[in-house]
Design an enzyme around this catalytic site. Structure first.
Site, PDB file in Angstrom:
ATOM      1  CB  SER A   1      36.076  63.220  51.228  1.00 15.34           C
ATOM      2  OG  SER A   1      37.225  63.086  52.059  1.00 15.34           O
TER       3      SER A   1
ATOM      4  CE1 TYR B   1      33.426  65.242  55.434  1.00 17.60           C
ATOM      5  CE2 TYR B   1      35.320  63.842  54.992  1.00 17.60           C
ATOM      6  CZ  TYR B   1      34.583  64.979  54.727  1.00 17.60           C
ATOM      7  OH  TYR B   1      34.994  65.842  53.739  1.00 17.60           O
TER       8      TYR B   1
END
Length: 268
Positions: free
Chosen positions: A130, A143
Protein backbone atom coordinates in the site's frame (compact mmCIF):
# COMPACT_ATOMS: atom_id res chain seq x y z
CA UNK A 1 1.13 -21.49 -25.88
CA UNK A 2 2.49 -21.93 -22.32
CA UNK A 3 -0.04 -20.79 -19.73
CA UNK A 4 1.52 -19.52 -16.52
CA UNK A 5 -0.06 -20.74 -13.29
CA UNK A 6 -0.95 -17.85 -10.97
CA UNK A 7 -2.07 -18.19 -7.35
CA UNK A 8 -3.80 -15.15 -5.83
CA UNK A 9 -4.73 -14.94 -2.16
CA UNK A 10 -7.85 -13.00 -1.26
CA UNK A 11 -9.27 -13.31 -4.77
CA UNK A 12 -13.01 -13.45 -4.10
CA UNK A 13 -13.58 -9.70 -4.25
CA UNK A 14 -11.98 -6.29 -4.70
CA UNK A 15 -8.49 -5.97 -6.14
CA UNK A 16 -7.82 -9.71 -5.96
CA UNK A 17 -10.90 -10.58 -7.98
CA UNK A 18 -10.13 -7.85 -10.52
CA UNK A 19 -6.59 -9.20 -10.98
CA UNK A 20 -7.78 -12.79 -11.24
CA UNK A 21 -10.48 -11.92 -13.78
CA UNK A 22 -8.10 -9.91 -15.94
CA UNK A 23 -5.38 -12.57 -15.94
CA UNK A 24 -7.91 -15.32 -16.62
CA UNK A 25 -9.19 -13.40 -19.62
CA UNK A 26 -5.59 -13.06 -20.82
CA UNK A 27 -5.16 -16.83 -20.83
CA UNK A 28 -3.42 -17.46 -17.51
CA UNK A 29 -4.32 -20.44 -15.33
CA UNK A 30 -5.61 -18.58 -12.29
CA UNK A 31 -6.29 -20.14 -8.91
CA UNK A 32 -7.57 -17.89 -6.15
CA UNK A 33 -8.24 -18.25 -2.48
CA UNK A 34 -10.94 -17.14 -0.09
CA UNK A 35 -11.68 -17.82 3.54
CA UNK A 36 -15.20 -18.89 2.54
CA UNK A 37 -15.28 -19.92 -1.13
CA UNK A 38 -18.75 -21.45 -0.65
CA UNK A 39 -20.08 -17.89 -0.46
CA UNK A 40 -19.04 -17.35 -4.09
CA UNK A 41 -20.81 -19.93 -6.29
CA UNK A 42 -19.76 -20.41 -9.91
CA UNK A 43 -16.55 -18.36 -9.77
CA UNK A 44 -14.75 -17.54 -13.01
CA UNK A 45 -11.64 -19.31 -11.71
CA UNK A 46 -11.18 -21.88 -8.90
CA UNK A 47 -11.28 -20.57 -5.33
CA UNK A 48 -9.53 -22.64 -2.66
CA UNK A 49 -10.38 -22.36 1.02
CA UNK A 50 -7.49 -20.51 2.64
CA UNK A 51 -7.21 -18.43 5.78
CA UNK A 52 -3.78 -16.82 5.59
CA UNK A 53 -3.69 -16.81 9.40
CA UNK A 54 -3.67 -20.63 9.23
CA UNK A 55 -0.43 -22.08 7.79
CA UNK A 56 -2.03 -25.53 7.44
CA UNK A 57 -4.71 -24.22 5.08
CA UNK A 58 -2.01 -22.42 3.09
CA UNK A 59 0.07 -25.59 2.71
CA UNK A 60 -2.96 -27.66 1.71
CA UNK A 61 -3.82 -25.14 -1.03
CA UNK A 62 -0.24 -24.98 -2.33
CA UNK A 63 0.04 -28.78 -2.37
CA UNK A 64 -3.24 -29.07 -4.30
CA UNK A 65 -2.10 -26.57 -6.93
CA UNK A 66 1.18 -28.43 -7.36
CA UNK A 67 -0.68 -31.75 -7.63
CA UNK A 68 -3.08 -30.31 -10.24
CA UNK A 69 -0.71 -28.15 -12.29
CA UNK A 70 2.82 -29.19 -11.33
CA UNK A 71 4.00 -25.61 -10.83
CA UNK A 72 3.21 -22.18 -9.43
CA UNK A 73 4.78 -19.57 -11.68
CA UNK A 74 3.42 -16.48 -9.95
CA UNK A 75 2.28 -15.94 -6.36
CA UNK A 76 0.27 -12.78 -5.70
CA UNK A 77 -0.05 -12.05 -1.99
CA UNK A 78 -3.17 -9.94 -2.06
CA UNK A 79 -5.14 -11.00 1.04
CA UNK A 80 -5.23 -8.14 3.49
CA UNK A 81 -7.46 -6.22 5.86
CA UNK A 82 -7.77 -2.59 6.83
CA UNK A 83 -7.73 -1.20 10.34
CA UNK A 84 -8.25 2.33 11.65
CA UNK A 85 -8.35 4.07 14.98
CA UNK A 86 -6.28 5.97 17.51
CA UNK A 87 -3.45 3.66 18.52
CA UNK A 88 -4.35 4.19 22.17
CA UNK A 89 -7.86 2.86 21.57
CA UNK A 90 -7.23 -0.09 19.23
CA UNK A 91 -7.55 -3.38 21.16
CA UNK A 92 -4.34 -5.41 21.33
CA UNK A 93 -6.02 -8.46 19.82
CA UNK A 94 -7.07 -6.43 16.75
CA UNK A 95 -3.52 -5.16 16.28
CA UNK A 96 -2.19 -8.71 16.35
CA UNK A 97 -4.95 -9.97 14.04
CA UNK A 98 -4.08 -7.31 11.48
CA UNK A 99 -0.41 -8.27 11.44
CA UNK A 100 -1.38 -11.94 11.22
CA UNK A 101 -3.22 -11.23 7.96
CA UNK A 102 -1.21 -8.41 6.40
CA UNK A 103 2.30 -9.50 7.38
CA UNK A 104 2.61 -13.01 8.77
CA UNK A 105 0.09 -14.37 6.24
CA UNK A 106 2.19 -13.38 3.21
CA UNK A 107 5.31 -14.71 4.95
CA UNK A 108 3.66 -18.10 5.51
CA UNK A 109 2.45 -18.21 1.90
CA UNK A 110 5.89 -17.35 0.54
CA UNK A 111 7.48 -20.02 2.74
CA UNK A 112 5.04 -22.60 1.38
CA UNK A 113 5.63 -21.66 -2.27
CA UNK A 114 9.39 -21.08 -2.30
CA UNK A 115 10.54 -24.73 -2.18
CA UNK A 116 8.64 -25.39 -5.43
CA UNK A 117 9.92 -22.23 -7.10
CA UNK A 118 13.50 -23.03 -6.07
CA UNK A 119 13.18 -26.53 -7.53
CA UNK A 120 12.24 -24.95 -10.88
CA UNK A 121 14.81 -22.14 -10.48
CA UNK A 122 12.15 -19.64 -11.52
CA UNK A 123 9.15 -17.80 -10.15
CA UNK A 124 7.69 -14.42 -9.41
CA UNK A 125 6.24 -13.23 -6.11
CA UNK A 126 4.11 -10.09 -6.11
CA UNK A 127 3.23 -8.62 -2.73
CA UNK A 128 0.32 -6.19 -2.72
CA UNK A 129 1.30 -3.58 -0.17
CA UNK A 130 0.00 0.00 0.00
CA UNK A 131 1.08 3.57 -0.54
CA UNK A 132 0.09 3.91 3.13
CA UNK A 133 3.04 1.62 3.88
CA UNK A 134 5.47 4.35 2.83
CA UNK A 135 4.40 6.75 5.57
CA UNK A 136 2.85 6.77 9.01
CA UNK A 137 -0.71 8.02 8.52
CA UNK A 138 -2.86 9.33 11.37
CA UNK A 139 -5.38 6.79 12.63
CA UNK A 140 -3.94 4.20 10.25
CA UNK A 141 -0.84 3.44 12.28
CA UNK A 142 -1.25 -0.34 12.35
CA UNK A 143 -2.17 -0.60 8.66
CA UNK A 144 0.78 1.59 7.66
CA UNK A 145 3.10 -0.46 9.87
CA UNK A 146 1.95 -3.88 8.60
CA UNK A 147 2.20 -2.86 4.93
CA UNK A 148 5.50 -1.06 5.48
CA UNK A 149 6.92 -4.18 7.14
CA UNK A 150 5.93 -6.25 4.10
CA UNK A 151 7.68 -3.75 1.82
CA UNK A 152 10.92 -4.09 3.80
CA UNK A 153 10.88 -7.86 4.15
CA UNK A 154 10.45 -8.10 0.38
CA UNK A 155 13.60 -6.03 -0.10
CA UNK A 156 15.56 -8.49 2.03
CA UNK A 157 14.00 -11.50 0.34
CA UNK A 158 14.80 -10.14 -3.11
CA UNK A 159 18.51 -10.46 -2.42
CA UNK A 160 18.13 -13.90 -0.87
CA UNK A 161 16.20 -15.26 -3.87
CA UNK A 162 18.26 -13.93 -6.77
CA UNK A 163 20.61 -16.96 -6.82
CA UNK A 164 17.55 -19.18 -7.41
CA UNK A 165 16.13 -17.23 -10.35
CA UNK A 166 13.14 -16.01 -8.33
CA UNK A 167 11.98 -12.40 -8.52
CA UNK A 168 9.96 -10.53 -5.91
CA UNK A 169 8.23 -7.21 -6.28
CA UNK A 170 5.92 -4.97 -4.28
CA UNK A 171 2.93 -3.26 -5.82
CA UNK A 172 1.59 -0.45 -3.64
CA UNK A 173 -1.93 0.68 -4.52
CA UNK A 174 -3.45 3.97 -3.51
CA UNK A 175 -7.19 4.34 -2.98
CA UNK A 176 -9.32 1.99 -5.06
CA UNK A 177 -13.07 1.55 -5.10
CA UNK A 178 -13.41 -1.80 -3.29
CA UNK A 179 -15.20 -3.24 -0.29
CA UNK A 180 -12.14 -2.93 1.97
CA UNK A 181 -13.88 -0.32 4.13
CA UNK A 182 -16.72 -2.69 4.96
CA UNK A 183 -14.32 -5.50 5.89
CA UNK A 184 -11.82 -3.55 7.96
CA UNK A 185 -11.76 -3.16 11.71
CA UNK A 186 -12.22 0.38 12.84
CA UNK A 187 -12.10 1.39 16.45
CA UNK A 188 -15.42 3.00 17.40
CA UNK A 189 -15.65 6.74 17.83
CA UNK A 190 -15.97 6.99 21.60
CA UNK A 191 -18.14 9.75 22.97
CA UNK A 192 -16.04 12.01 25.15
CA UNK A 193 -12.74 10.50 23.94
CA UNK A 194 -9.79 12.83 23.50
CA UNK A 195 -9.78 11.66 19.86
CA UNK A 196 -13.53 11.90 19.20
CA UNK A 197 -13.55 14.96 16.94
CA UNK A 198 -10.30 14.44 15.02
CA UNK A 199 -10.75 10.70 14.51
CA UNK A 200 -14.33 11.20 13.41
CA UNK A 201 -13.26 13.65 10.70
CA UNK A 202 -10.39 11.46 9.57
CA UNK A 203 -12.55 8.33 9.38
CA UNK A 204 -15.13 10.12 7.24
CA UNK A 205 -12.34 11.31 4.93
CA UNK A 206 -10.89 7.80 4.63
CA UNK A 207 -14.26 6.36 3.67
CA UNK A 208 -14.73 9.13 1.12
CA UNK A 209 -11.36 8.32 -0.47
CA UNK A 210 -12.28 4.64 -0.87
CA UNK A 211 -15.74 5.42 -2.23
CA UNK A 212 -14.26 7.72 -4.86
CA UNK A 213 -11.24 5.53 -5.55
CA UNK A 214 -9.97 4.30 -8.89
CA UNK A 215 -11.23 1.26 -10.77
CA UNK A 216 -9.44 -1.93 -9.54
CA UNK A 217 -8.89 -2.87 -13.18
CA UNK A 218 -6.02 -0.38 -13.13
CA UNK A 219 -4.26 -2.63 -10.61
CA UNK A 220 -4.98 -5.68 -12.76
CA UNK A 221 -3.43 -4.03 -15.80
CA UNK A 222 -0.33 -3.12 -13.77
CA UNK A 223 0.05 -6.69 -12.50
CA UNK A 224 -0.31 -8.08 -16.03
CA UNK A 225 2.44 -5.74 -17.25
CA UNK A 226 4.74 -6.75 -14.38
CA UNK A 227 4.27 -10.47 -15.05
CA UNK A 228 5.25 -9.85 -18.67
CA UNK A 229 8.34 -7.86 -17.70
CA UNK A 230 11.63 -9.75 -18.01
CA UNK A 231 13.27 -8.07 -15.03
CA UNK A 232 10.57 -6.42 -12.87
CA UNK A 233 11.45 -3.62 -10.47
CA UNK A 234 11.31 -4.16 -6.72
CA UNK A 235 8.77 -1.39 -6.10
CA UNK A 236 5.73 -0.20 -8.08
CA UNK A 237 3.10 2.34 -7.08
CA UNK A 238 -0.37 2.39 -8.63
CA UNK A 239 -2.71 5.26 -7.90
CA UNK A 240 -3.42 8.90 -8.54
CA UNK A 241 -0.60 11.32 -9.29
CA UNK A 242 -0.87 12.99 -5.88
CA UNK A 243 -0.87 9.68 -4.01
CA UNK A 244 2.33 8.62 -5.74
CA UNK A 245 3.82 12.10 -5.47
CA UNK A 246 3.25 12.03 -1.70
CA UNK A 247 6.03 9.41 -1.49
CA UNK A 248 8.39 11.71 -3.39
CA UNK A 249 7.52 14.59 -1.07
CA UNK A 250 8.33 12.46 1.95
CA UNK A 251 11.82 11.88 0.59
CA UNK A 252 12.60 15.52 -0.16
CA UNK A 253 10.77 17.54 2.50
CA UNK A 254 11.88 18.05 6.10
CA UNK A 255 10.01 15.72 8.47
CA UNK A 256 8.11 18.49 10.21
CA UNK A 257 7.02 20.07 6.93
CA UNK A 258 5.75 16.75 5.62
CA UNK A 259 3.96 16.08 8.89
CA UNK A 260 2.19 19.44 8.67
CA UNK A 261 1.04 18.62 5.12
CA UNK A 262 -0.43 15.31 6.27
CA UNK A 263 -2.15 16.93 9.25
CA UNK A 264 -3.66 19.56 7.02
CA UNK A 265 -4.85 16.91 4.57
CA UNK A 266 -6.52 14.93 7.34
CA UNK A 267 -7.94 18.09 8.92
CA UNK A 268 -6.05 17.66 12.19
Amino acid sequence: MFQKVVFITGASSGIGKAIGTYLHDKGFRVIGSSRNPENYPNPLFPLLAVDVKDPISIKQAIDKIIDDYGVIDVLINNAGVGITGPLEEIPENEIKANFETNFFGPIATMKAVLPYMRSKKSGLIINITSIAGYMGLPYRSIYSASKGALELISESLSMELKPFGISITNVAPGDFSTNIASNRFHAPIIKGSAYEASYGKSLALLNEHVDSGSNPKQMAEAIYAIINTTNPKLHYKVGSFMQKFSIVLKRILPDKTYELLLMKHYKL
